[in-house]
Design a protein around this motif. Structure first.
Motif, PDB file in Angstrom:
ATOM      1  N   ARG A 338       9.516 -10.162 -15.940  1.00  0.00           N
ATOM      2  CA  ARG A 338       9.445  -8.874 -15.207  1.00  0.00           C
ATOM      3  C   ARG A 338       8.380  -8.165 -15.019  1.00  0.00           C
ATOM      4  NH1 ARG A 338      14.896  -5.992 -18.774  1.00  0.00           N
ATOM      5  NH2 ARG A 338      16.431  -7.759 -17.983  1.00  0.00           N
ATOM      6  N   GLN A 339       7.519  -7.657 -15.827  1.00  0.00           N
ATOM      7  CA  GLN A 339       6.317  -7.891 -15.145  1.00  0.00           C
ATOM      8  C   GLN A 339       5.540  -8.930 -14.570  1.00  0.00           C
ATOM      9  OE1 GLN A 339       3.102  -6.417 -19.368  1.00  0.00           O
ATOM     10  NE2 GLN A 339       2.401  -5.281 -17.124  1.00  0.00           N
ATOM     11  N   GLY A 340       5.652  -9.660 -15.017  1.00  0.00           N
ATOM     12  CA  GLY A 340       4.582 -10.607 -14.328  1.00  0.00           C
ATOM     13  C   GLY A 340       5.610 -10.916 -12.827  1.00  0.00           C
ATOM     14  N   GLN A 341       6.744 -10.497 -12.475  1.00  0.00           N
ATOM     15  CA  GLN A 341       7.422 -10.371 -11.390  1.00  0.00           C
ATOM     16  C   GLN A 341       6.910  -9.380 -10.769  1.00  0.00           C
ATOM     17  OE1 GLN A 341      11.471 -10.523 -11.366  1.00  0.00           O
ATOM     18  NE2 GLN A 341      11.641 -11.371  -9.222  1.00  0.00           N
ATOM     19  N   ALA A 342       7.021  -8.500 -10.824  1.00  0.00           N
ATOM     20  CA  ALA A 342       5.926  -7.428 -10.165  1.00  0.00           C
ATOM     21  C   ALA A 342       4.546  -7.562 -10.432  1.00  0.00           C
ATOM     22  CB  ALA A 342       5.982  -6.100 -11.239  1.00  0.00           C
ATOM     23  N   PHE A 343       3.376  -7.630 -10.617  1.00  0.00           N
ATOM     24  CA  PHE A 343       2.544  -8.368 -10.376  1.00  0.00           C
ATOM     25  C   PHE A 343       2.469  -9.018  -9.325  1.00  0.00           C
ATOM     26  CE2 PHE A 343       0.720  -6.515 -14.728  1.00  0.00           C
ATOM     27  CZ  PHE A 343      -0.085  -6.101 -13.680  1.00  0.00           C
ATOM     28  N   ALA A 344       3.717  -9.506  -9.281  1.00  0.00           N
ATOM     29  CA  ALA A 344       3.496 -10.901  -8.512  1.00  0.00           C
ATOM     30  C   ALA A 344       3.266 -10.733  -6.945  1.00  0.00           C
ATOM     31  CB  ALA A 344       4.335 -12.207  -8.309  1.00  0.00           C
ATOM     32  N   LEU A 345       4.641  -9.261  -6.991  1.00  0.00           N
ATOM     33  CA  LEU A 345       4.836  -8.830  -5.589  1.00  0.00           C
ATOM     34  C   LEU A 345       3.840  -7.696  -5.242  1.00  0.00           C
ATOM     35  CD1 LEU A 345       8.193  -7.660  -6.442  1.00  0.00           C
ATOM     36  CD2 LEU A 345       7.662  -9.394  -5.074  1.00  0.00           C
ATOM     37  N   THR A 346       3.392  -7.257  -6.095  1.00  0.00           N
ATOM     38  CA  THR A 346       1.909  -6.508  -5.844  1.00  0.00           C
ATOM     39  C   THR A 346       0.522  -7.727  -5.528  1.00  0.00           C
ATOM     40  OG1 THR A 346       2.022  -5.286  -7.602  1.00  0.00           O
ATOM     41  CG2 THR A 346       0.017  -5.652  -6.589  1.00  0.00           C
ATOM     42  N   ALA A 347       0.504  -8.353  -4.990  1.00  0.00           N
ATOM     43  CA  ALA A 347      -0.514 -10.042  -5.450  1.00  0.00           C
ATOM     44  C   ALA A 347       0.170 -10.110  -3.550  1.00  0.00           C
ATOM     45  CB  ALA A 347      -0.092 -10.998  -5.882  1.00  0.00           C
ATOM     46  N   ILE A 348       1.286 -10.324  -3.471  1.00  0.00           N
ATOM     47  CA  ILE A 348       1.690 -11.162  -2.231  1.00  0.00           C
ATOM     48  C   ILE A 348       1.442  -9.463  -0.798  1.00  0.00           C
ATOM     49  CG2 ILE A 348       3.721 -11.576  -0.829  1.00  0.00           C
ATOM     50  CD1 ILE A 348       5.086 -12.705  -2.753  1.00  0.00           C
ATOM     51  N   GLY A 349       2.115  -8.462  -1.670  1.00  0.00           N
ATOM     52  CA  GLY A 349       1.707  -6.577  -0.818  1.00  0.00           C
ATOM     53  C   GLY A 349       0.177  -7.124  -0.432  1.00  0.00           C
ATOM     54  N   LEU A 350      -0.737  -7.700  -0.644  1.00  0.00           N
ATOM     55  CA  LEU A 350      -2.097  -7.004  -1.311  1.00  0.00           C
ATOM     56  C   LEU A 350      -2.730  -8.334   0.131  1.00  0.00           C
ATOM     57  CD1 LEU A 350      -3.630  -6.360  -4.940  1.00  0.00           C
ATOM     58  CD2 LEU A 350      -3.662  -4.698  -2.938  1.00  0.00           C
ATOM     59  N   LEU A 351      -2.201  -9.655   0.169  1.00  0.00           N
ATOM     60  CA  LEU A 351      -2.304 -10.741   0.980  1.00  0.00           C
ATOM     61  C   LEU A 351      -2.054 -10.367   2.109  1.00  0.00           C
ATOM     62  CD1 LEU A 351      -2.047 -13.347  -2.088  1.00  0.00           C
ATOM     63  CD2 LEU A 351      -4.156 -13.236  -0.365  1.00  0.00           C
ATOM     64  N   ALA A 352      -0.763  -9.489   1.909  1.00  0.00           N
ATOM     65  CA  ALA A 352       0.479  -9.544   3.643  1.00  0.00           C
ATOM     66  C   ALA A 352      -0.482  -7.907   3.841  1.00  0.00           C
ATOM     67  CB  ALA A 352       1.416  -9.336   3.263  1.00  0.00           C
ATOM     68  N   ASN A 353      -1.626  -7.926   3.146  1.00  0.00           N
ATOM     69  CA  ASN A 353      -1.336  -6.806   4.390  1.00  0.00           C
ATOM     70  C   ASN A 353      -0.968  -4.693   4.622  1.00  0.00           C
ATOM     71  OD1 ASN A 353      -3.994  -4.997   4.827  1.00  0.00           O
ATOM     72  ND2 ASN A 353      -4.050  -5.516   7.189  1.00  0.00           N
ATOM     73  N   ALA A 354      -0.131  -5.308   3.014  1.00  0.00           N
ATOM     74  CA  ALA A 354       0.876  -4.069   3.364  1.00  0.00           C
ATOM     75  C   ALA A 354       0.017  -2.837   3.087  1.00  0.00           C
ATOM     76  CB  ALA A 354       2.446  -4.310   2.794  1.00  0.00           C
ATOM     77  N   ALA A 355       1.154  -1.782   3.495  1.00  0.00           N
ATOM     78  CA  ALA A 355       0.614  -0.756   3.634  1.00  0.00           C
ATOM     79  C   ALA A 355       0.853  -0.036   1.645  1.00  0.00           C
ATOM     80  CB  ALA A 355       1.305   0.553   4.175  1.00  0.00           C
ATOM     81  N   PRO A 356       0.000   0.736   1.285  1.00  0.00           N
ATOM     82  CA  PRO A 356       0.394   1.925  -0.194  1.00  0.00           C
ATOM     83  C   PRO A 356       2.078   1.996  -0.182  1.00  0.00           C
ATOM     84  CG  PRO A 356      -1.748   2.167   0.758  1.00  0.00           C
ATOM     85  CD  PRO A 356      -0.953   1.388   2.254  1.00  0.00           C
ATOM     86  N   GLY A 357       2.380   1.871  -1.129  1.00  0.00           N
ATOM     87  CA  GLY A 357       4.127   1.842  -1.014  1.00  0.00           C
ATOM     88  C   GLY A 357       5.135   1.255   0.266  1.00  0.00           C
ATOM     89  N   GLU A 358       4.386   0.486   0.544  1.00  0.00           N
ATOM     90  CA  GLU A 358       5.305  -0.197   2.021  1.00  0.00           C
ATOM     91  C   GLU A 358       6.123  -1.561   0.556  1.00  0.00           C
ATOM     92  OE1 GLU A 358       5.560  -3.506   5.263  1.00  0.00           O
ATOM     93  OE2 GLU A 358       3.538  -2.420   4.861  1.00  0.00           O
ATOM     94  N   PRO A 359       7.274  -1.274   0.737  1.00  0.00           N
ATOM     95  CA  PRO A 359       8.051  -2.234   0.312  1.00  0.00           C
ATOM     96  C   PRO A 359       7.824  -3.648   0.369  1.00  0.00           C
ATOM     97  CG  PRO A 359       9.722  -0.801   0.503  1.00  0.00           C
ATOM     98  CD  PRO A 359       8.219  -0.276   1.485  1.00  0.00           C
ATOM     99  N   VAL A 360       7.434  -5.153  -0.305  1.00  0.00           N
ATOM    100  CA  VAL A 360       7.741  -6.213  -0.173  1.00  0.00           C
ATOM    101  C   VAL A 360       8.858  -7.391  -0.954  1.00  0.00           C
ATOM    102  CG1 VAL A 360       5.885  -7.878   0.107  1.00  0.00           C
ATOM    103  CG2 VAL A 360       4.965  -5.830   0.250  1.00  0.00           C
ATOM    104  N   ALA A 361       9.333  -7.994   0.313  1.00  0.00           N
ATOM    105  CA  ALA A 361      10.398  -8.638  -0.561  1.00  0.00           C
ATOM    106  C   ALA A 361      10.080  -9.874  -0.415  1.00  0.00           C
ATOM    107  CB  ALA A 361      11.669  -8.784  -0.063  1.00  0.00           C
ATOM    108  N   VAL A 362      10.204 -11.421  -1.002  1.00  0.00           N
ATOM    109  CA  VAL A 362      10.004 -12.420  -0.807  1.00  0.00           C
ATOM    110  C   VAL A 362      11.496 -13.638  -0.547  1.00  0.00           C
ATOM    111  CG1 VAL A 362       8.340 -14.724  -1.330  1.00  0.00           C
ATOM    112  CG2 VAL A 362       7.796 -12.051  -1.827  1.00  0.00           C
TER     113      VAL A 362
END
Length: 577
Positions: A338-362
């Motif tokens: 679960r922690q790894g999944q959360a980290f993966a979403l964080t990495a995707i948010g960084l690469l997608a240039n999402a704003a801080p706190g912006e939800p990201v789904a894949v």
């Protein structure tokens, strides 16, 4: 027999943990790091004085910071555009092998020997930690926004990554330098305008004689005034023996270099986005498999308890303790997943240039691609890399600019011919203007003129040294081109080999998993009917766990390897990769 159960389940958990090797690491391509093709320098100074800066491309093929070419590897960042970038969060967590359905337990009976395995305090604490991580991961999912597909994520990374923005700004600088070289012929007007004073009286009376106050040598300044003046000059080049044309050609290479470096940054960002995407899919699938393993262990515990109540010789009290121990290990792995999944979403948010706190789904996608898509041959990959790699485009443009620099240095021995113009206007309120053409009048002047001029210098030793430097820089860049081409061939060969190997492993493990699934189903049925032994069940489960884990890891390597091959050949990441 009991020892086989402990060994088998332990091996299964170790194999599950081994899947965490698929991490997002910068500069990787598929299963291993892509070789660097050179020093990775951004560029060389522009040719000669007066020549716009036209940097040579970096000799490194990827930002090995290339999420390198991240490389889809992870990154950020890459980066370098050769570009530097920060590291992404760690890759996916340990993933347990897929489980299979076991036959339903038979009816229970007999005296009670031991209760079903209970959750220990350590297990409860681990589960609470896993639930908190799961809630954090769930909070990342937007309620209204559509999940990102691979194509959308790659496009956002290629368009909004900070390294791409940096390369775009560098391209604008090259374009401005080209405009500067293109307009080098435009005359440089030097104009001065001034107002000063006080100026002593300098007048003639009606008879043409100096007034008493106009004479010098005393302190009678008469009626003082002010002076206003303006001077200017310009030279329009008419013939420079080809130096201006060569300067414009050299400057035109700058935007080509900038565009190539920007494309390299985009390729790095897109590759890293694809790697993060598939890392998330691996973590998501692993979490699902771990939850299935947890359920299977719980069913096994109930089945063992029933067999103990029936006083079956198949199991003993020791099996209860072993299953309880393994359930605790699975709970720990679940929290990590679960922690790894959360980290993966964080990495995707960084690469997608999402704003801080912006939800990201894949979107959820299976790692195994649809259809039987064979990787291209090595010859095709090498040919495509020769045609599309931005580093080769950049180094070719850099060489062209250096050649023009050498030409300019060779023609610097010849003078420049041009059309020169000037003017000088002065007006003083306290001085009489002289109309005699032979009289010098510094107070009231009105002159202008045009003429042909020839301009040059005779510092021959310095020119010789500058020419030799330009030739040395040209030879150096040609040597860098050879290094880049050799490095690209080596990189493409390695990435292609990794992809072919991963493809072969994935297909083999897929067949192995099918056979292992049949084996496990038969072993469970025999164990449930009482005709099979624990050793047979453990061996079947161990084989299935190994095949399932290797299959997931291999398909992950295939998908990442396809994206890596697209990067090293200069082709954009396809939506299906």
């Amino acid at each position: 027999m009991r020892g086989h159960l402990e060994r088998g389940v332990t091996v299964a958990l170790v194999l599950a943990a081994g899947l965490s090797a698929a991490q997002l690491t910068p500069g990787t391509a598929g299963q291993g790091s892509s070789p660097s093709t050179g020093s990775g320098t951004q560029g060389s100074p522009a040719p000669g004085t007066g020549t716009p800066s036209t940097p040579s491309p970096g000799t490194g093929s990827g930002s090995t910071p290339s999420p390198g070419a991240g490389t889809a590897g992870s990154n950020m960042p890459t980066p370098r555009t050769g570009t530097g970038a920060g590291n992404l969060p760690p890759g996916p967590p340990a993933i347990a092998p897929e489980t299979v359905e076991s036959p339903t337990s038979g009816p229970s009976g007999g005296r009670a020997v031991s209760p079903a395995p209970a959750r220990e305090p350590a297990q409860q604490a681990q589960q609470q930690a896993g639930e908190s991580v799961s809630q954090a991961a769930t909070s990342k999912t937007p309620s209204g926004a559509a999940p990102l597909t691979l194509a959308q994520l790659v496009e956002r990374a290629r368009a909004t990554d900070s390294r791409v923005e940096e390369a775009t700004a560098e391209l604008r600088r090259f374009q401005a330098l080209y405009q500067q070289a293109k307009w080098a012929w435009f005359p440089k007007f030097e104009i001065s305008v001034g107002l000063g004073g006080p100026v002593p009286e300098a007048r003639l009376d009606d008879n043409g004689v100096l007034t008493p106050a106009s004479r010098e040598g005393d302190f009678d300044f008469g009626r003082v005034g002010v002076t206003v003046f303006s001077t200017g000059n310009a030279v329009l080049p008419l013939y420079t023996f080809g130096k201006l044309s060569a300067l414009e050609k050299a400057g035109a290479q700058g935007p080509i270099v900038g565009a190539a470096l920007r494309e390299r940054a985009r390729a790095e960002a897109g590759f890293q986005a694809a790697q993060a995407y598939f890392g998330y899919q691996l973590a998501r699938a692993g979490l699902k498999e771990i939850e299935d393993v947890s359920k299977r262990l719980e069913d096994a515990a109930e089945r063992i308890d029933k067999l103990l109540k029936e006083e079956s010789s198949q199991v003993s009290q020791m099996d209860t303790y072993k299953v309880r121990f393994f359930r605790q290990l699975v709970e720990a792995r679940k929290a990590e997943a679960r922690q790894g999944q959360a980290f993966a979403l964080t990495a995707i948010g960084l690469l997608a240039n999402a704003a801080p706190g912006e939800p990201v789904a894949v979107v959820e996608e299976d790692l195994e691609p649809e259809g039987d898509v064979e990787p291209p041959s090595l010859e095709q990959a090498l040919t495509q890399a020769e045609q599309h790699r931005p580093e080769l485009t950049a180094i070719s443009a850099g060489i062209a600019a250096r050649e023009q620099e050498v030409f300019i240095r060779e023609r610097s021995y010849f003078p420049d011919l041009g059309l020169a113009g000037f003017y000088d206007v002065r007006l003083t309120t306290s001085a009489t203007r002289q109309t005699n053409p032979f009289a010098y009048d510094p107070y009231n002047e009105r002159t202008a003129g045009l003429g042909l001029v020839m301009r040059g210098t005779f510092d021959i030793p310095i020119k010789n040294a500058q020419l030799e430097q330009a030739r040395a820089e040209l030879d150096k860049m040609r040597a860098q081109e050879k290094q880049i081409r050799a490095g690209i061939r080596l990189e493409v060969t390695k990435v292609h080999g990794d992809l072919v190997s991963a493809w072969a492993r994935a297909r083999a493990f897929a067949e192995a998993e099918k056979n292992a699934r049949r084996w496990v189903t038969a072993a469970f049925a025999a164990f449930d009917l009482g005709t099979g032994e624990t050793r047979d069940l453990v061996e079947a489960f161990t084989a299935y766990a190994q095949a399932s884990g290797d299959k997931s890891k291999s398909w992950h390597d295939v998908r990442v390897g396809m994206a890596a091959l697209s990067r090293v050949t200069g082709a954009p990441v396809a939506p299906g990769e």
